[in-house]
Design a protein around this motif. Structure first.
Motif, PDB file in Angstrom:
ATOM      1  N   ARG A  63      -1.840  10.483  10.782  1.00 30.63           N
ATOM      2  CA  ARG A  63      -2.953  11.164  10.168  1.00 30.63           C
ATOM      3  C   ARG A  63      -2.966  10.128   8.712  1.00 30.63           C
ATOM      4  N   LEU A  64      -1.843   9.396   8.184  1.00 30.18           N
ATOM      5  CA  LEU A  64      -2.009   8.373   7.194  1.00 30.18           C
ATOM      6  C   LEU A  64      -2.659   7.274   7.815  1.00 30.18           C
ATOM      7  N   THR A  65      -2.187   6.719   8.917  1.00 29.72           N
ATOM      8  CA  THR A  65      -2.933   5.552   9.585  1.00 29.72           C
ATOM      9  C   THR A  65      -4.148   5.729   9.707  1.00 29.72           C
ATOM     10  N   GLY A  66      -4.689   6.794  10.070  1.00 28.88           N
ATOM     11  CA  GLY A  66      -6.138   7.268  10.234  1.00 28.88           C
ATOM     12  C   GLY A  66      -6.904   7.209   9.168  1.00 28.88           C
ATOM     13  N   LEU A  67      -6.242   7.345   7.965  1.00 31.06           N
ATOM     14  CA  LEU A  67      -6.885   7.173   6.617  1.00 31.06           C
ATOM     15  C   LEU A  67      -6.699   5.847   6.034  1.00 31.06           C
ATOM     16  N   GLY A  68      -6.120   4.902   6.812  1.00 31.18           N
ATOM     17  CA  GLY A  68      -6.047   3.514   6.210  1.00 31.18           C
ATOM     18  C   GLY A  68      -4.891   3.367   5.520  1.00 31.18           C
ATOM     19  N   HIS A  74       3.502   3.005   2.180  1.00 32.31           N
ATOM     20  CA  HIS A  74       3.270   2.087   1.080  1.00 32.31           C
ATOM     21  C   HIS A  74       2.293   2.189   0.231  1.00 32.31           C
ATOM     22  N   ARG A  75       2.196   1.815  -0.993  1.00 30.37           N
ATOM     23  CA  ARG A  75       1.242   1.687  -1.852  1.00 30.37           C
ATOM     24  C   ARG A  75       0.041   0.763  -1.628  1.00 30.37           C
ATOM     25  N   PRO A  76      -1.199   0.960  -1.740  1.00 32.88           N
ATOM     26  CA  PRO A  76      -2.130  -0.011  -1.453  1.00 32.88           C
ATOM     27  C   PRO A  76      -1.900  -1.229  -2.449  1.00 32.88           C
ATOM     28  N   VAL A  77      -1.584  -0.826  -3.758  1.00 27.91           N
ATOM     29  CA  VAL A  77      -1.382  -1.976  -4.723  1.00 27.91           C
ATOM     30  C   VAL A  77       0.272  -2.112  -4.869  1.00 27.91           C
ATOM     31  N   GLU A 135      -2.559  17.302   8.276  1.00 30.10           N
ATOM     32  CA  GLU A 135      -3.752  16.716   8.010  1.00 30.10           C
ATOM     33  C   GLU A 135      -3.962  16.590   6.271  1.00 30.10           C
ATOM     34  N   GLY A 136      -3.608  17.838   5.859  1.00 30.35           N
ATOM     35  CA  GLY A 136      -3.537  18.224   4.596  1.00 30.35           C
ATOM     36  C   GLY A 136      -2.410  17.213   3.618  1.00 30.35           C
ATOM     37  N   ALA A 137      -1.361  17.284   4.263  1.00 29.25           N
ATOM     38  CA  ALA A 137      -0.249  16.579   3.802  1.00 29.25           C
ATOM     39  C   ALA A 137      -0.682  15.008   3.708  1.00 29.25           C
ATOM     40  N   ALA A 138      -1.362  14.461   4.831  1.00 30.51           N
ATOM     41  CA  ALA A 138      -1.849  13.004   4.808  1.00 30.51           C
ATOM     42  C   ALA A 138      -2.851  12.802   3.602  1.00 30.51           C
ATOM     43  N   ASN A 139      -3.909  13.679   3.358  1.00 27.28           N
ATOM     44  CA  ASN A 139      -4.613  13.510   2.228  1.00 27.28           C
ATOM     45  C   ASN A 139      -3.812  13.516   0.957  1.00 27.28           C
ATOM     46  N   VAL A 140      -3.143  14.440   0.701  1.00 24.65           N
ATOM     47  CA  VAL A 140      -2.406  14.570  -0.582  1.00 24.65           C
ATOM     48  C   VAL A 140      -1.472  13.302  -0.978  1.00 24.65           C
ATOM     49  N   LEU A 141      -0.883  13.077   0.271  1.00 26.53           N
ATOM     50  CA  LEU A 141      -0.021  11.578  -0.040  1.00 26.53           C
ATOM     51  C   LEU A 141      -1.074  10.319  -0.063  1.00 26.53           C
ATOM     52  N   ALA A 142      -2.033  10.174   0.594  1.00 28.93           N
ATOM     53  CA  ALA A 142      -2.914   9.363   0.294  1.00 28.93           C
ATOM     54  C   ALA A 142      -3.406   8.844  -1.078  1.00 28.93           C
ATOM     55  N   GLU A 143      -3.701  10.395  -1.726  1.00 27.56           N
ATOM     56  CA  GLU A 143      -4.188  10.329  -2.950  1.00 27.56           C
ATOM     57  C   GLU A 143      -3.027  10.045  -3.948  1.00 27.56           C
ATOM     58  N   TYR A 144      -1.657  10.425  -3.839  1.00 27.83           N
ATOM     59  CA  TYR A 144      -0.419  10.213  -4.613  1.00 27.83           C
ATOM     60  C   TYR A 144      -0.302   8.699  -4.532  1.00 27.83           C
ATOM     61  N   VAL A 145      -0.245   8.163  -3.273  1.00 27.07           N
ATOM     62  CA  VAL A 145       0.134   6.686  -3.494  1.00 27.07           C
ATOM     63  C   VAL A 145      -1.072   5.849  -3.922  1.00 27.07           C
ATOM     64  N   ALA A 146      -2.092   6.205  -3.948  1.00 29.94           N
ATOM     65  CA  ALA A 146      -3.384   5.546  -4.519  1.00 29.94           C
ATOM     66  C   ALA A 146      -3.284   5.424  -5.942  1.00 29.94           C
ATOM     67  N   ARG A 147      -2.519   6.107  -6.683  1.00 32.98           N
ATOM     68  CA  ARG A 147      -2.346   6.198  -8.199  1.00 32.98           C
ATOM     69  C   ARG A 147      -1.952   5.051  -8.719  1.00 32.98           C
TER      70      ARG A 147
END
Length: 94
Positions: free
Chosen positions: A28-33, A48-51, A82-94
């Motif tokens: 799910r995470l890789t599907g979100l990039g 991994h964090r994007p930055v 899917e929900g966990a992936a969304n939460v984690l994607a937001e979390y690592v983007a901070r």
């Protein structure tokens, strides 16, 4: 069957189930990039964090009920990868 062997077999089955849960989350995470990789025989997911910044280690805890990270201060039900992936994607983007 010996009780020790039964306990080992039960733990092995639980570990495999947790690995499958982490694979679903990684997909799910890789599907979100989001760059995420399984480590240590599928017992942990490294996100991994994007930055710049330290990656986030995600485990399955609480008897298989939750994905947890940040020393288990953050968690999300494993029934909702899917929900966990969304939460984690937001979390690592901070």
């Amino acid at each position: 069957m010996n009780s020790i062997i039964q306990a080992v077999n039960a733990r092995l089955a639980q570990s495999q189930d947790e690995g499958i849960m982490l694979v679903r989350l990684r997909d799910r995470l890789t599907g979100l990039g989001v760059n995420a990789e399984l480590r240590d025989n599928n017992s942990v997911l490294l996100v991994h964090r994007p930055v710049e910044g330290l990656p986030v280690w995600v485990f399955v805890g609480y008897g298989g009920a939750y994905y947890s990270w940040q020393n288990a201060e953050k968690r999300h039900p494993t029934s909702d990868p899917e929900g966990a992936a969304n939460v984690l994607a937001e979390y690592v983007a901070r």
